[in-house]
Design a protein around this motif. Structure first.
Motif, mmCIF file in Angstrom:
data_model
loop_
_atom_site.group_PDB
_atom_site.id
_atom_site.type_symbol
_atom_site.label_atom_id
_atom_site.label_comp_id
_atom_site.label_asym_id
_atom_site.label_seq_id
_atom_site.Cartn_x
_atom_site.Cartn_y
_atom_site.Cartn_z
ATOM 1 N N ALA A 133 0.836 -1.201 0.000
ATOM 2 C CA ALA A 133 0.000 0.000 0.000
ATOM 3 C C ALA A 133 0.876 1.259 0.000
ATOM 4 N N ASP A 134 1.941 1.251 0.801
ATOM 5 C CA ASP A 134 2.834 2.408 0.865
ATOM 6 C C ASP A 134 3.579 2.613 -0.444
ATOM 7 N N THR A 135 3.969 1.531 -1.096
ATOM 8 C CA THR A 135 4.701 1.641 -2.359
ATOM 9 C C THR A 135 3.825 2.248 -3.449
ATOM 10 N N ILE A 136 2.581 1.791 -3.534
ATOM 11 C CA ILE A 136 1.655 2.346 -4.532
ATOM 12 C C ILE A 136 1.423 3.830 -4.272
ATOM 13 N N ALA A 137 1.228 4.180 -2.995
ATOM 14 C CA ALA A 137 1.027 5.587 -2.649
ATOM 15 C C ALA A 137 2.270 6.414 -2.973
ATOM 16 N N GLY A 138 3.454 5.865 -2.653
ATOM 17 C CA GLY A 138 4.695 6.580 -2.939
ATOM 18 C C GLY A 138 4.898 6.827 -4.418
ATOM 19 N N LEU A 139 4.572 5.836 -5.252
ATOM 20 C CA LEU A 139 4.685 6.003 -6.700
ATOM 21 C C LEU A 139 3.719 7.078 -7.197
ATOM 22 N N THR A 140 2.495 7.064 -6.677
ATOM 23 C CA THR A 140 1.504 8.063 -7.081
ATOM 24 C C THR A 140 1.966 9.464 -6.737
ATOM 25 N N VAL A 141 2.481 9.649 -5.528
ATOM 26 C CA VAL A 141 2.953 10.973 -5.105
ATOM 27 C C VAL A 141 4.165 11.389 -5.930
ATOM 28 N N ALA A 142 5.045 10.454 -6.242
ATOM 29 C CA ALA A 142 6.222 10.777 -7.054
ATOM 30 C C ALA A 142 5.819 11.287 -8.430
ATOM 31 N N ILE A 143 4.778 10.693 -9.008
ATOM 32 C CA ILE A 143 4.295 11.133 -10.317
ATOM 33 C C ILE A 143 3.780 12.572 -10.242
ATOM 34 N N VAL A 144 3.113 12.902 -9.128
ATOM 35 C CA VAL A 144 2.640 14.273 -8.927
ATOM 36 C C VAL A 144 3.800 15.219 -8.658
ATOM 37 N N GLY A 152 6.261 7.991 2.053
ATOM 38 C CA GLY A 152 7.049 9.174 1.717
ATOM 39 C C GLY A 152 8.465 8.819 1.316
ATOM 40 N N ILE A 153 9.026 7.802 1.969
ATOM 41 C CA ILE A 153 10.371 7.345 1.611
ATOM 42 C C ILE A 153 10.365 6.770 0.198
ATOM 43 N N MET A 154 9.356 5.987 -0.130
ATOM 44 C CA MET A 154 9.283 5.406 -1.472
ATOM 45 C C MET A 154 9.078 6.478 -2.540
ATOM 46 N N HIS A 155 8.352 7.537 -2.209
ATOM 47 C CA HIS A 155 8.208 8.661 -3.146
ATOM 48 C C HIS A 155 9.578 9.238 -3.486
ATOM 49 N N ALA A 156 10.442 9.364 -2.476
ATOM 50 C CA ALA A 156 11.797 9.875 -2.719
ATOM 51 C C ALA A 156 12.616 8.881 -3.546
ATOM 52 N N VAL A 157 12.429 7.587 -3.296
ATOM 53 C CA VAL A 157 13.173 6.569 -4.044
ATOM 54 C C VAL A 157 12.799 6.601 -5.529
ATOM 55 N N PHE A 158 11.511 6.716 -5.829
ATOM 56 C CA PHE A 158 11.081 6.763 -7.230
ATOM 57 C C PHE A 158 11.609 8.017 -7.933
ATOM 58 N N LEU A 159 11.631 9.140 -7.240
ATOM 59 C CA LEU A 159 12.194 10.360 -7.829
ATOM 60 C C LEU A 159 13.701 10.204 -8.062
ATOM 61 N N LEU A 160 14.379 9.518 -7.162
ATOM 62 C CA LEU A 160 15.818 9.281 -7.336
ATOM 63 C C LEU A 160 16.071 8.439 -8.585
ATOM 64 N N ILE A 204 1.315 20.243 1.601
ATOM 65 C CA ILE A 204 -0.063 19.865 1.906
ATOM 66 C C ILE A 204 -0.691 19.064 0.762
ATOM 67 N N ALA A 205 -0.526 19.535 -0.481
ATOM 68 C CA ALA A 205 -1.160 18.853 -1.615
ATOM 69 C C ALA A 205 -0.596 17.447 -1.807
ATOM 70 N N ARG A 206 0.733 17.309 -1.712
ATOM 71 C CA ARG A 206 1.343 15.988 -1.871
ATOM 72 C C ARG A 206 0.993 15.067 -0.708
ATOM 73 N N THR A 207 0.891 15.640 0.498
ATOM 74 C CA THR A 207 0.484 14.838 1.648
ATOM 75 C C THR A 207 -0.944 14.333 1.476
#
Length: 564
Positions: free
Chosen positions: A25-36, A326-334, A309-312
């Protein structure tokens, strides 16, 4: 340091036990936030007077550290629009090294603020001040993007608001039709997707569509590649800028401004996250996490960062459960920085301008701004003065003057509520005030008495008390007969309390509301006829009303998260 005030939420999550299901669940959320976050980070980097890679570095480094060390379960951090004005001015006056020093100092200030337990001070910033300078920043951000959106030929855009628009008006004959078409197309895509398919990443889709169109049609528009031809791939090695006492003295005021903005936005975002996810953040630990994140961002050559706020909100809606998202969002951006940096060169500047127009529109909070304009002259004056000073003078001046004026007006209003009775008679109502308000209280009903002016800090105390009760009550009585004054900040606080109570499945009854507070509540659609809250003439009526509400169809209970 007690565990209740300190300790990263990530550590709490790991102690509770972390499962593979939660990780998915966290990985899917992190990927979605990274795309945004991907196009947004690039746009904010450019708008700040830096480059797109600086925005991405900030999102990776600070985003990772905020989630790993912060005090919120679902907060996502990175560069935000609130910093654009400050960063642009610091770079213009002191160079990029000056910005890095200011960011390092801001990080230290935030850490000290957390250690000394200043995380609750946010509650005492008057709401008109916050709304005024946020709306002012939105106007400045939108104004800064006019050149790229219209394709104007302006050698150097002035930093100040009025000279900037004078330069724009003088360059109107140089408008590029192709650039305007790309910008309008990007705006149309974003707005249409928000209305028709809000779950799709509108920013990224706009970037992909317009970049493809520009490349295939060979349109003569400015792109990231033409503006920034030498963007490095990957993360740089961490290093310290050249620091001297003179440079520290020069950038120290900017460092305090950055720390102030970071603290306010991070804690506001954490409060919003608590309301959406039913969690409870640790404000002091959040400040420490934000401070470490800004230190890390500066060491890697990034920008100031805070909770977004929007990304959260996107993170929560995407199913995030823990800080791992949030950590996975950073990993996908990296991964993007390491393997796809070359693709940035095709992104049109007009598209990034369109994205920042939408960011500015969201920051403006126009509905809240208009609601505050319906408030009394004192609150309206603070709002408009803070807004005007932010746009025309300086953000630091605007905050200082706004808070000072709001404090003086509040003291003046408090003085007006004091009544000296020379008759020698006692108040019979006060004598009859029961000493034990819980006698005959119906089961499933909770009661709070508010004695004195209702201001922004009170709601936090009420919410903390509500959470400590365990299971949420089915009805809450707020006794307000002894509340002589309710200002705009108090209204916002009461709105938040009522919203949180409704999320928890509890109906709210206001008892003995005086004319001035009732008038203020009616201005924001919390009056007796709007169905969001119930009114009772006195406490006896409130108890009777609560009993009748409990006799109606069963109301859902929702246990709040018992968090440290």
């Amino acid at each position: 340091m007690t565990q209740a005030a300190f300790g990263p939420k990530l550590a709490t999550v790991l102690r509770e036990g972390y499962t593979a299901k939660t990780f998915r669940a966290d990985t899917i959320a992190g990927l979605t936030v990274a795309i945004v976050a991907l196009p947004l980070a690039m746009a904010l980097g450019i708008a700040s007077g830096a480059s797109p890679d600086k925005g991405l570095i900030t999102a990776v480094v600070a985003g990772f550290l905020i989630s790993a060390l912060g005090g919120s379960r679902v907060q996502v951090g990175g560069p935000t629009g609130a910093f654009v004005v400050v960063i642009f001015n610091v770079i213009a006056k002191h160079g990029y090294d000056g910005l890095l020093i200011a960011t390092l100092l801001a990080g230290l200030i935030l850490i000290l603020a957390g250690v000394f337990r200043l995380g609750q001070i946010i509650k005492y910033i008057p709401h008109p001040v916050v709304t005024g300078f946020t709306a002012g920043i939105a106007v400045i951000i939108a104004s800064s993007q006019v050149k790229d959106f219209l394709g104007l030929s302006v050698d150097k855009v002035p930093a100040d608001f009025i000279p900037k628009w004078q330069a724009y008006l003088g360059a109107i004959p140089t408008i590029s039709a192709a650039t305007v078409a790309v910008g309008i197309g990007a705006l149309a895509i974003i707005i249409a997707l928000r209305k028709l398919a809000p779950k799709l990443p509108g920013f990224l889709i706009a970037v992909l569509v317009t970049s493809t169109a520009v490349a295939l049609l060979k349109l003569p528009v400015d792109t990231i590649g033409s503006r920034f031809p030498d963007i490095p791939a990957g993360l740089p090695m961490p290093s310290l800028p050249e620091i001297s006492l003179a440079k520290i003295n020069a950038v120290l005021p900017s460092a305090f401004t950055i720390a102030f903005l970071a603290g306010i936005e991070a804690l506001l975002s954490a409060v919003v996250a608590d309301g959406m996810a039913g969690t409870r953040h640790r404000s002091n630990q959040e400040l420490i996490g934000q401070g470490v994140a800004n230190l890390g961002s500066a060491l890697f050559g990034g920008l100031p960062a805070t909770g977004a706020i929007a990304r959260t909100a996107t993170n929560i809606r995407s199913g995030a459960k823990t800080p791992v998202a949030g950590i996975m969002h950073a990993v996908f951006l990296l991964l993007f920085i390491l393997f796809a940096t070359d693709l940035m060169a095709f992104v049109p500047m007009a598209t990034l301008a369109a994205i920042l127009f939408m960011v500015a529109w969201g920051m403006s909070e126009y509905e809240r701004f208009l609601a505050l304009l319906r408030m009394p002259n004192s609150d309206r004056s603070v709002l408009l003065l803070t807004f005007g000073l932010t746009v025309l003078v300086d953000l630091t001046v605007a905050i200082g003057v706004g808070v000072t004026l709001a404090s003086l007006l509040f003291m003046a209003r408090m003085a007006e509520t004091v009544e000296v009775d020379a008759s020698g008679k006692q108040d019979p109502d006060l004598d009859s005030e029961d000493l034990d308000q819980r006698l005959a209280l119906p089961e499933g009903v909770e009661v709070f008495r508010i004695n004195g002016p209702f201001f922004f800090g009170v709601a936090g105390e009420l919410l903390d008390t509500l959470r400590r009760l365990g299971a949420a009550p089915r009805a809450i009585i707020l006794r307000m007969r002894l509340v002589p004054l309710l200002d705009a900040s108090g209204v916002q606080a009461l709105e938040e309390f009522i919203r949180q109570a409704r999320i928890a499945g509890a109906k709210v009854i206001l008892s003995g509301v005086q004319p001035q507070p009732r008038s203020m509540l009616e201005r924001v659609r919390l009056g007796d006829g709007f169905g969001k809250v119930f009114y009772a003439a006195d406490y006896a009526d409130a108890q009777s009303l609560a009993s009748s509400l409990l006799d109606e169809k069963s109301m859902p209970d929702r246990d709040g998260e018992e968090d440290e």
